[in-house]
Design an enzyme around this catalytic site. Structure first.
Site, PDB file in Angstrom:
ATOM      1  CE1 TYR A  98      44.484  41.209  41.106  1.00 46.40           C
ATOM      2  CE2 TYR A  98      42.179  41.860  41.222  1.00 46.40           C
ATOM      3  CZ  TYR A  98      43.318  41.637  40.483  1.00 46.40           C
ATOM      4  OH  TYR A  98      43.310  41.834  39.121  1.00 46.40           O
ATOM      5  CD  GLU A 140      41.438  43.549  36.972  1.00 43.44           C
ATOM      6  OE1 GLU A 140      40.791  43.349  38.024  1.00 43.44           O
ATOM      7  OE2 GLU A 140      42.539  43.001  36.733  1.00 43.44           O
TER       8      GLU A 140
END
Length: 396
Positions: A98, A140
């Site tokens: 990310y 997730e």
């Protein structure tokens, strides 16, 4: 929730960012792949990059999330987040990626918008990004935990123990873990990611719906993708994968799954969208469900209709089920009212029906519109899109 100051800045700059989001996402992928070519080679779908659909999906997701933050600060787009998180989990995306996306996305924003991106504006959009990213990271992590999978290690070697042709363009594969471990639990409607080694050394990944539950294997079906660009993974599986070969297969993921209630259920599909629907129908038949079940399928012709015989057999096994089929180009005698595109307005839909849709976007839009007109609650219409979800955040 955005801070008050950031919300004001995002609201003020949303038209500029939204108007340029397509250019921003295209530049973002250029920068990302230049710095990390391994991501284009082994993670992202090169076909979707070539058509621009991946860029459109990212742009739509970012814009939809930002709009939700400023217009509905008390709500979170959980359906959108869940869909993205399931896809990320199936690909093996990890939290460490990310910040990489953040770096190149914000470099693209600054380059496209120039002086309009003041430090204050950058900070506000930075807050948007990390609200999105941290929400996905949390979901997730939960998905990995539920699947018993380590983040980034969702793939395992599976042996192909069976293969059969459903149509000239659709093949079904049965795979089993090579180390004898138990099959991972999956829910009707979910998919697996399949990673294959390409001739140029890339390891491309695609998702395929579970199209049944044979008990001793995972079963998924693959339609050969033609056109320009042709489907490199579907073509590889069709042309080069046989019984005894080894594939890298993920745990099952996917947020569009059959609920466990007793309300009437409608399963509507077009083309290869029948695969998750036949998986759901198989589960209903195997469990002896007494639910009212309506199946709807649209296809080009009888020869193109994968699982045609199974649809009839499974429907016959259920106590209260019916099937409605439309063909655009029937090959023999076929009712005129069932020729052409599927029309759900012709079907009596019981009150309280929960609907599941899968197929091309025009079919999904038409089917959803017809279901809403028939009185089905918007929250009870669930859809699955193969490939990048260009319908994220849409109300129509």
């Amino acid at each position: 929730m955005l801070s008050e100051k950031s919300a004001e800045l995002v609201r003020a700059t949303l038209p500029a960012v939204g108007g340029a989001i397509g250019e921003i996402t295209s530049l973002f992928y250029d920068k990302l792949f230049q710095a990390h070519p391994e991501l284009e080679r082994d993670l992202f779908n090169r076909g979707n990059q070539a058509t621009g659909s991946q860029q459109q999906a990212l742009a739509g997701a970012v814009a939809a999330f930002a709009v939700m933050l400023v217009e509905h600060p008390d709500r979170r787009p959980d359906a959108m987040l869940s869909r993205i998180a399931h896809k990320h989990a199936s690909l093996g995306i990890v939290p460490e990626q990310y910040p990489i996306v953040h770096q190149h996305l914000f470099a693209a924003i600054a380059e496209v918008l120039g002086e309009a991106v003041t430090p204050e504006v950058a900070a506000a959009w930075d807050e948007v990004y990390w609200l999105l990213a941290n929400a996905l990271i949390a979901i997730e992590a939960r998905l990995h935990q539920e699947a018993g999978a380590t983040p980034g290690e969702v793939f395992a070697p599976y042996e192909v123990i069976g293969r059969r042709a459903e149509t000239a363009e659709v093949a079904t594969f049965l795979v089993r873990p090579v180390d004898g471990r138990p099959l991972p639990a999956g829910r009707p409607g979910q998919y697996v990611s399949v990673q294959v080694a390409m001739a140029d050394g890339a390891r491309q990944i695609r998702q395929y719906s579970l199209s049944g539950n044979p008990g001793n294997a995972l079963q998924f079906s693959v339609k050969r993708v033609t056109g320009d660009p042709a489907g490199e993974v579907s073509g590889h599986l069709h042309d080069h994968t046989a019984v005894g070969d080894i594939l890298q297969v993920s745990h099952p993921f996917g947020d569009v799954t059959l609920d466990g209630g007793d309300s009437p259920v409608l399963l509507a599909s077009a083309g290869i969208g029948c695969t998750p629907m036949i998986g759901m129908l198989s589960h209903l038949a195997e469990t002896g469900s007494g639910r009212r079940v309506i199946t709807v399928h649209a296809d080009r012709s009888e020869a193109d209709h994968a699982f045609r015989a199974e649809l009839e057999q499974l429907t016959a096994k259920l106590a209260d089920a019916e099937a409605h089929i439309w063909y655009e180009r029937p090959e023999g005698e076929w009712p005129a009212e069932r020729t052409g595109l599927a029309d759900l307005s012709r079907i009596a839909i019981p009150e309280g029906t929960v609907a599941y849709l899968c197929g091309p976007l025009p079919f999904l839009r038409a089917a959803r519109t017809q279901l809403l007109a028939a009185g089905v609650a918007p929250a009870d219409v669930h859809y699955e899109v193969f490939g990048p979800d260009l319908w994220l955040g849409s109300d129509s």
